[in-house]
Design a protein around this motif. Structure first.
Motif, PDB file in Angstrom:
ATOM      1  N   CYS A   1       0.603  -0.898  -0.038  1.00 10.20           N
ATOM      2  CA  CYS A   1      -0.350   0.466  -0.326  1.00 10.20           C
ATOM      3  C   CYS A   1       0.805   1.226   0.112  1.00 10.20           C
ATOM      4  CB  CYS A   1      -0.868   0.302   1.515  1.00 10.20           C
ATOM      5  SG  CYS A   1      -1.940   1.106   1.147  1.00 10.20           S
TER       6      CYS A   1
ATOM      7  N   PHE B   1      -4.168   8.411  -1.971  1.00  9.34           N
ATOM      8  CA  PHE B   1      -4.687   8.635  -0.215  1.00  9.34           C
ATOM      9  C   PHE B   1      -5.147   9.982   0.417  1.00  9.34           C
ATOM     10  CE2 PHE B   1      -5.253   7.795   4.118  1.00  9.34           C
ATOM     11  CZ  PHE B   1      -6.794   7.117   4.673  1.00  9.34           C
TER      12      PHE B   1
ATOM     13  N   TYR C   1      -9.986   0.553   2.857  1.00  7.30           N
ATOM     14  CA  TYR C   1      -8.323  -0.250   3.624  1.00  7.30           C
ATOM     15  C   TYR C   1      -8.261  -0.590   4.642  1.00  7.30           C
ATOM     16  CZ  TYR C   1      -6.081   3.604   0.035  1.00  7.30           C
ATOM     17  OH  TYR C   1      -5.894   4.166  -1.064  1.00  7.30           O
TER      18      TYR C   1
ATOM     19  N   ARG D   1      -8.194  -4.218   4.233  1.00 10.08           N
ATOM     20  CA  ARG D   1      -6.744  -4.441   3.927  1.00 10.08           C
ATOM     21  C   ARG D   1      -6.115  -4.391   5.001  1.00 10.08           C
ATOM     22  NH1 ARG D   1      -4.726  -0.890  -0.570  1.00 10.08           N
ATOM     23  NH2 ARG D   1      -2.828  -2.061  -0.216  1.00 10.08           N
TER      24      ARG D   1
ATOM     25  N   PHE E   1      -3.953   8.070   7.634  1.00 12.30           N
ATOM     26  CA  PHE E   1      -4.427   7.080   6.915  1.00 12.30           C
ATOM     27  C   PHE E   1      -4.215   6.044   9.162  1.00 12.30           C
ATOM     28  CE2 PHE E   1      -4.200   2.167   7.531  1.00 12.30           C
ATOM     29  CZ  PHE E   1      -4.137   1.719   6.147  1.00 12.30           C
TER      30      PHE E   1
ATOM     31  N   VAL F   1      -8.416   5.318   9.351  1.00  7.68           N
ATOM     32  CA  VAL F   1      -8.292   3.635   9.106  1.00  7.68           C
ATOM     33  C   VAL F   1      -8.853   2.934  10.467  1.00  7.68           C
ATOM     34  CG1 VAL F   1      -7.478   1.648   7.221  1.00  7.68           C
ATOM     35  CG2 VAL F   1      -7.563   3.651   6.435  1.00  7.68           C
TER      36      VAL F   1
END
Length: 193
Positions: free
Chosen positions: A37, A44, A69, A72, A97, A101
């Motif tokens: 990633c 992103f 995400y 993943r 992130f 996430v």
């Protein structure tokens, strides 16, 4: 293992990008399944939207913009982060992130107002990073990125999971030799991962 590699550097010709490529190559050669990633290559968006903040504690679903995400992250057995330290912190895209996430119901649960870490599918973590300044200067500032990985992330994943932090300090004064030595160290760590 199924390893999610999170890479956060915008320049594909940088030393950090070279480390990222080597990490993916070594982990793959060792027989792992690698989900690579590259946050910049995937474009992103690190910005937490107003609606995401309002919905932060609500159950999220497949229509959520970060759902791929989340999937993943939840499929991964291990996590390897590859990033530079800028201004004694993560690059904004990597911080975003984590903000977008690592959600309630993903990395933790709230039970009676208390946080209970729940990202127990992650059984191993490694961070590979570079600092412009020296280790001494980072320590004077409290070395926030090291603490975030070694404390916060460690507390979020499976209890007892090994967490390694490989850092090349003083990139502003680095030489071909110091970079080679660091690359050998990272390669050995990925080979043994």
């Amino acid at each position: 293992m199924n390893i999610l590699v999170l890479h956060a550097h915008p320049v594909e010709a940088s030393f950090n990008a070279g480390l990222h490529r080597m990490i993916v190559e070594r982990l793959t050669a060792a027989g792992h399944t690698v989900d690579d990633c590259d946050l910049y290559a995937e474009d992103f968006d690190p910005r937490l939207t107003r609606q995401e903040r309002l919905d932060y504690h609500n159950q999220r679903g497949p229509a959520d913009t970060v759902a791929p995400y989340v999937e993943r992250l939840l499929r991964a057995d291990a996590l390897v982060l590859s990033y530079p330290v800028w201004n004694y912190g993560f690059p904004a895209i990597l911080k975003g992130f984590f903000d977008r996430v690592f959600l309630p119901g993903v990395s933790f649960r709230l039970v009676n107002g208390k946080v209970q870490p729940s990202l127990h599918n992650i059984v191993k973590v490694a961070a590979v990073t570079t600092y412009g300044g020296s280790r001494f200067r980072a320590m004077l500032m409290g070395d926030p990125p090291r603490k975030l990985i070694k404390r916060m992330l460690r507390a979020t994943v499976k209890p007892g999971a090994p967490v390694s932090y490989l850092a090349h300090y003083a990139m502003n004064l680095s030489t071909i030799e110091t970079r080679k030595v660091f690359m050998v160290k990272v390669a050995a760590s990925m080979d043994a991962f």
